[in-house]
Design an enzyme around this catalytic site. Structure first.
Site, short mmCIF file in Angstrom:
data_model
loop_
_atom_site.label_atom_id
_atom_site.label_comp_id
_atom_site.label_asym_id
_atom_site.label_seq_id
_atom_site.Cartn_x
_atom_site.Cartn_y
_atom_site.Cartn_z
NE ARG A 22 -3.61 2.46 2.39
CZ ARG A 22 -4.06 3.12 3.43
NH1 ARG A 22 -3.72 2.75 4.67
NH2 ARG A 22 -4.85 4.17 3.28
CG HIS A 23 -1.06 4.84 -1.09
ND1 HIS A 23 -1.31 5.75 -0.08
CD2 HIS A 23 -2.27 4.35 -1.45
CE1 HIS A 23 -2.58 5.81 0.17
NE2 HIS A 23 -3.21 4.97 -0.64
CD GLU A 96 -8.88 2.11 -2.76
OE1 GLU A 96 -9.28 1.07 -3.35
OE2 GLU A 96 -8.35 2.11 -1.63
#
Length: 223
Positions: A22-23, A96
């Site tokens: 995840r970022h 997303e």
């Protein structure tokens, strides 16, 4: 490999590995504001998170990096690319979930304005949050991207996929063959943490989830 991540008998045990990362943190994360497909930048803290995580992940010697084209994921991936020398492939299929009118609202605002819709989603019902995508539609666009790049790996290769919390959860659910109503049972990922899938004789296995340290071997009777 099939869409459910099944592996043919001739390819079982080859040891491919997919790291779903995840970022880093954004200002909307801090504000608990639903980002969806809105292109929000990393904060300075988020960039520092990406650099720290990249220093750990580089030791796993990834063979390829693929990332969402939204800047928070692309810039997170760039930190690992610097250390590995690998190019990053950007794919909008890893974005997303698009959540329509929910995007830009805080968690509290969503509950106040769309409480019934939010509760139905949490119960595992198919809900177009804010009039946007279903979770199954997110999985249908994201999981094939992961499988396509995993297919290109050597037998013991590692793919790093840099994406978003909701997209990663639905992709893991699809690759593990879980029913969509059970995907919520996979807990969320903290900023710049990752999950690890390993290729086994019966398909993909979840080896690590919401990890922020390097994976350790399983020493026990369940390996």
């Amino acid at each position: 490999m099939s869409a459910t991540g099944e592996v043919s008998a001739g390819r079982a045990g080859r040891g491919r590995r997919v790291i779903l990362w995840r970022h880093g943190q954004t200002s909307w994360n801090v504000e608990r504001r639903f980002q969806g497909s809105t292109d929000v930048a990393l904060t300075e803290a988020g960039l520092a998170q990406a650099r720290r995580a990249a220093r750990l992940l580089v030791s796993l010697k990834p063979h390829a990096i693929v990332a969402s084209d939204l800047q928070r994921a692309a810039n997170t991936a760039a930190e690992l690319a610097v250390l590995t020398g690998l190019d990053v492939t950007h794919d909008e299929g890893l974005r997303e979930t698009y959540a329509g009118v929910w995007q830009g609202l805080t968690h509290q605002e969503i509950i106040e304005r769309y409480g019934d819709e939010y509760a139905a989603w949490k119960r595992g019902e198919p809900v177009r949050r804010g009039g946007g995508e279903l979770e199954t539609e997110v999985a249908e666009r994201a999981a094939p991207v992961v499988l396509r790049h995993a297919e290109k790996l050597p037998d013991d290769g590692t793919l790093v996929v840099v994406s978003h919390g909701g997209t990663i959860r639905t992709t893991i659910g699809r690759l593990l063959g879980l029913e969509a109503r059970h995907w919520e049972s996979l807990g969320g990922l903290s900023n710049c943490c990752w999950s690890v899938l390993g290729e086994g004789a019966r398909g993909w296995r979840l080896l690590e989830h919401n990890a922020g340290t390097l994976p350790e071997p399983v020493l026990g009777d369940d390996d």
